[in-house]
Design an enzyme around this catalytic site. Structure first.
Site, PDB file in Angstrom:
ATOM      1  N   GLN A 129       9.148  50.159 116.579  1.00 38.10           N
ATOM      2  CA  GLN A 129       7.715  49.633 117.091  1.00 38.10           C
ATOM      3  C   GLN A 129       7.482  48.378 117.518  1.00 38.10           C
ATOM      4  O   GLN A 129       7.743  47.387 116.626  1.00 38.10           O
ATOM      5  CB  GLN A 129       6.974  49.920 115.620  1.00 38.10           C
ATOM      6  CG  GLN A 129       5.591  49.611 115.775  1.00 38.10           C
ATOM      7  CD  GLN A 129       4.759  49.495 114.360  1.00 38.10           C
ATOM      8  OE1 GLN A 129       5.361  49.098 113.394  1.00 38.10           O
ATOM      9  NE2 GLN A 129       3.653  49.896 114.385  1.00 38.10           N
ATOM     10  N   GLY A 130       7.218  48.131 118.524  1.00 36.74           N
ATOM     11  CA  GLY A 130       7.090  46.953 119.426  1.00 36.74           C
ATOM     12  C   GLY A 130       5.748  46.557 119.358  1.00 36.74           C
ATOM     13  O   GLY A 130       5.070  46.516 120.370  1.00 36.74           O
ATOM     14  N   GLU A 247       1.142  55.000 110.194  1.00 38.60           N
ATOM     15  CA  GLU A 247       1.931  54.131 109.421  1.00 38.60           C
ATOM     16  C   GLU A 247       1.454  53.807 108.198  1.00 38.60           C
ATOM     17  O   GLU A 247       2.154  53.832 107.161  1.00 38.60           O
ATOM     18  CB  GLU A 247       2.089  52.922 110.618  1.00 38.60           C
ATOM     19  CG  GLU A 247       2.976  51.661 109.636  1.00 38.60           C
ATOM     20  CD  GLU A 247       3.339  50.473 110.505  1.00 38.60           C
ATOM     21  OE1 GLU A 247       2.559  50.149 111.531  1.00 38.60           O
ATOM     22  OE2 GLU A 247       4.071  49.778 109.981  1.00 38.60           O
TER      23      GLU A 247
HETATM   24  C1  LIG Z   1       9.125  44.620 105.953  1.00 36.65           C
HETATM   25  C2  LIG Z   1       8.484  44.334 107.454  1.00 36.65           C
HETATM   26  C3  LIG Z   1       8.809  45.269 108.328  1.00 36.65           C
HETATM   27  C4  LIG Z   1       8.074  45.020 109.606  1.00 36.65           C
HETATM   28  N1  LIG Z   1       8.095  46.032 110.714  1.00 36.65           N
HETATM   29  C5  LIG Z   1       7.622  45.838 111.676  1.00 36.65           C
HETATM   30  C6  LIG Z   1       8.017  46.582 112.988  1.00 36.65           C
HETATM   31  O1  LIG Z   1       8.732  47.311 112.780  1.00 36.65           O
HETATM   32  N2  LIG Z   1       7.337  46.495 113.929  1.00 36.65           N
HETATM   33  C7  LIG Z   1       6.250  45.327 114.201  1.00 36.65           C
HETATM   34  O2  LIG Z   1       5.554  45.194 115.366  1.00 36.65           O
HETATM   35  N3  LIG Z   1       5.975  44.564 113.172  1.00 36.65           N
HETATM   36  C8  LIG Z   1       6.712  44.771 111.970  1.00 36.65           C
HETATM   37  N4  LIG Z   1       6.395  44.000 110.993  1.00 36.65           N
HETATM   38  C9  LIG Z   1       5.297  42.651 111.166  1.00 36.65           C
HETATM   39  C10 LIG Z   1       4.017  43.078 110.255  1.00 36.65           C
HETATM   40  O3  LIG Z   1       3.177  43.971 110.936  1.00 36.65           O
HETATM   41  C11 LIG Z   1       3.541  41.593 110.518  1.00 36.65           C
HETATM   42  O4  LIG Z   1       4.314  40.802 109.564  1.00 36.65           O
HETATM   43  C12 LIG Z   1       2.073  41.707 109.546  1.00 36.65           C
HETATM   44  O5  LIG Z   1       1.219  42.185 110.571  1.00 36.65           O
HETATM   45  C13 LIG Z   1       1.507  40.122 109.447  1.00 36.65           C
HETATM   46  O6  LIG Z   1       1.479  39.507 110.533  1.00 36.65           O
HETATM   47  P1  LIG Z   1       2.469  38.045 110.372  1.00 36.65           P
HETATM   48  O7  LIG Z   1       3.786  38.124 109.794  1.00 36.65           O
HETATM   49  O8  LIG Z   1       2.118  37.289 112.004  1.00 36.65           O
HETATM   50  O9  LIG Z   1       1.280  37.060 109.329  1.00 36.65           O
HETATM   51  P2  LIG Z   1      -0.058  36.277 109.912  1.00 36.65           P
HETATM   52  O10 LIG Z   1      -0.687  37.424 110.701  1.00 36.65           O
HETATM   53  O11 LIG Z   1       0.485  35.117 110.399  1.00 36.65           O
HETATM   54  O12 LIG Z   1      -0.671  36.164 108.532  1.00 36.65           O
HETATM   55  C14 LIG Z   1      -0.291  35.069 107.505  1.00 36.65           C
HETATM   56  C15 LIG Z   1      -1.260  35.301 106.194  1.00 36.65           C
HETATM   57  O13 LIG Z   1      -2.751  35.125 106.842  1.00 36.65           O
HETATM   58  C16 LIG Z   1      -3.489  36.329 106.058  1.00 36.65           C
HETATM   59  N5  LIG Z   1      -4.489  36.443 107.371  1.00 36.65           N
HETATM   60  C17 LIG Z   1      -4.215  36.573 108.642  1.00 36.65           C
HETATM   61  N6  LIG Z   1      -5.635  36.842 109.215  1.00 36.65           N
HETATM   62  C18 LIG Z   1      -6.294  37.151 108.141  1.00 36.65           C
HETATM   63  C19 LIG Z   1      -7.726  37.485 108.203  1.00 36.65           C
HETATM   64  N7  LIG Z   1      -8.471  37.663 109.402  1.00 36.65           N
HETATM   65  N8  LIG Z   1      -8.184  37.359 107.051  1.00 36.65           N
HETATM   66  C20 LIG Z   1      -7.517  37.178 105.769  1.00 36.65           C
HETATM   67  N9  LIG Z   1      -6.457  36.986 105.676  1.00 36.65           N
HETATM   68  C21 LIG Z   1      -5.742  36.804 107.005  1.00 36.65           C
HETATM   69  C22 LIG Z   1      -2.448  37.353 105.999  1.00 36.65           C
HETATM   70  O14 LIG Z   1      -2.731  38.263 105.314  1.00 36.65           O
HETATM   71  C23 LIG Z   1      -1.272  36.534 105.429  1.00 36.65           C
HETATM   72  O15 LIG Z   1      -1.170  36.365 104.122  1.00 36.65           O
HETATM   73  C24 LIG Z   1       7.056  44.146 109.700  1.00 36.65           C
HETATM   74  C25 LIG Z   1       6.924  43.238 108.635  1.00 36.65           C
HETATM   75  C26 LIG Z   1       7.626  43.425 107.522  1.00 36.65           C
HETATM   76  C27 LIG Z   1       7.202  42.247 106.481  1.00 36.65           C
END
Ligand SMILES: Cc1cc2nc3c(=O)[nH]c(=O)nc-3n(C[C@H](O)[C@H](O)[C@H](O)COP(=O)(O)OP(=O)(O)OC[C@H]3O[C@@H](n4cnc5c(N)ncnc54)[C@H](O)[C@@H]3O)c2cc1C
Length: 395
Positions: A129-130, A247
């Protein structure tokens, strides 16, 4: 309200249970979530998925014309439950089966369905998933990976991150920006990219579990045929959300939580505090009771979802509840086990004194990742508040 399965369904359950007893790979694959990084594992688990499929136990509810059996969703639920109970290995084609396949069934062209769905079922093609990019996780619609249309192709440049399983994947379902001038949710398209294309670089990232489970993926002038567009050009956001729905549903399994709770209970019966088993300790008993109530609530929630599915009712925020409650519950179960084990929770899996085969420290770290992956708990709460409770939008 009748929460019992029918006689025919119970017979079907016994059939899959017997199949798993007789056919579950005995060694070399590992049960549960670990060791999903080496090539030997991949080949063996692909063979396992193929065997399951050929025996009639993969994607039972999918339409017959694409390799499914068009069975009632209850049958799939029973298979899923029995797989969890038997601690069966994870299927390598999970992203295709759980996320892309159902999306293509609703949104794909006939050609896309016939080309991709059968190979998802057999595990011949592995998908990743990208979606996420550096700076675009929770705020996914801000993604910047660019796809320009040149002739009959998209030419893709940019970067994805946290891409689970990209190191093994043959294909990626990917969100790209096709109109940089449109409002952020409108200029996105959903395309299918061959991971063996020239211009793709996959770099592993090591998780705190020690696994190289996810990756950075770089695109440098990657050519993708235009026929690999799913849904309409610049309207990929709606398709992206269909995938996210599947998902989130996949990430919270009531049976999985029940299994973990039973394992926690067995562990705490063996641990002594003040000369008595921890399960006799008044404070810890309260904690176990609280966790069991949450496990039971998850079970009823999943039965409610199953009823909606059978009756053809559109799911609302139930999938977000499933993801939020299920993933947090699993992490809390692991936290309780770690605290119950005290200093023993620090021991490596190989240590002679390790408790419960070293299951919990890995589970504790892995389950924390799932609270974040697929959209963090904060994001699920925002969506539940806005769409379910009709509260004002968060800023
Ligand atoms: C084990 C694992 C597998 C993954 N696999 C994939 C994959 O296969 N493909 C893919 O595309 N992605 C994947 N991801 C990525 C995942 O979708 C993102 O990590 C997730 O969406 C959070 O984005 P971020 O890490 O950029 O955190 P950020 O968006 O930077 O968030 C940081 C913090 O701020 C909080 N926050 C942000 N915005 C808000 C808001 N509006 N209100 C309240 N709180 C907020 C979040 O809850 C978090 O605590 C994976 C992540 C993990 C941990």
């Amino acid at each position: 309200m009748d929460l019992n399965f029918t006689t025919a369904e119970e017979e079907f359950r016994l059939k899959i249970r017997r199949f798993l007893e007789e056919n579950l790979p005995k060694s070399g694959l590992g049960a549960g979530r670990e060791g999903r990084e080496d090539k030997a594992w991949l080949e063996k688990s692909k063979a396992w998925q193929r065997k399951l499929y050929e025996s009639g136990y993969v994607a039972l509810a999918w339409p017959k014309e694409y390799g499914g059996q068009a069975l009632d969703p209850v049958c799939q639920t029973i298979v899923n439950d029995e797989m969890v109970r038997a601690n069966a290995p994870y299927l390598p084609g999970g992203s295709g089966l759980g996320m892309l396949g159902p999306t293509l069934i609703s949104w794909g062209t006939e050609e896309q369905k016939r080309r991709y769905l059968p190979k998802i079922l057999t595990g011949e093609e592995i998908w990743c998933q990208g979606y996420s990019e550096p700076g675009s996780g929770s705020d996914l619609a801000s993604l910047r990976t660019r796809a320009e249309i040149i002739g009959d192709e998209f030419v893709v440049n940019g970067q994805k991150v946290w891409t689970s399983g990209a190191q093994h994947a043959d294909m990626m379902f990917c969100l790209v920006r096709t109109d940089p001038d449109a409002p952020k949710h409108r200029g996105i398209s959903y395309i299918l990219i061959d991971m063996h294309s020239p211009g793709i670089t996959v770099r592993p990232l090591v998780q705190m579990t020690g696994d190289k489970g996810f990756n950075e993926v770089f695109f440098d002038n990657v050519h993708v045929p235009r026929k690999n567009l799913v849904g309409k050009l610049n309207e990929g956001w709606i398709v992206a959300n269909a995938t996210l729905f599947h998902e989130r549903n996949m990430l919270g399994s009531a049976t999985g939580s029940e299994q973990r709770f039973n394992r926690l209970l067995a562990l705490t019966k063996k641990i002594k505090r003040g000369g008595r088993a921890l399960t006799e300790d008044a404070v810890f008993r309260q904690r176990l009771a609280d966790l069991e109530i949450r496990v039971e609530a998850m079970r009823f929630h999943s039965l409610r979802q199953l009823t909606d599915q059978i009756r053809g009712r559109n799911p609302g925020v139930e999938t977000m509840i499933n993801k939020l409650v299920g993933t947090e519950l699993n992490h809390d179960l692991a936290t309780a086990a770690m605290e119950a084990m005290g200093d023993y929770s620090m021991l490596a899996r190989e240590d002679a004194s390790v408790l419960d085969h070293g299951y919990w420290p890995y589970e504790w770290m892995f389950s924390l990742g799932l609270v974040i992956g697929g959209g963090t708990s904060h994001i699920q709460k925002n969506i539940i508040a806005e769409r379910g409770l009709k509260m004002p939008k968060s800023r």
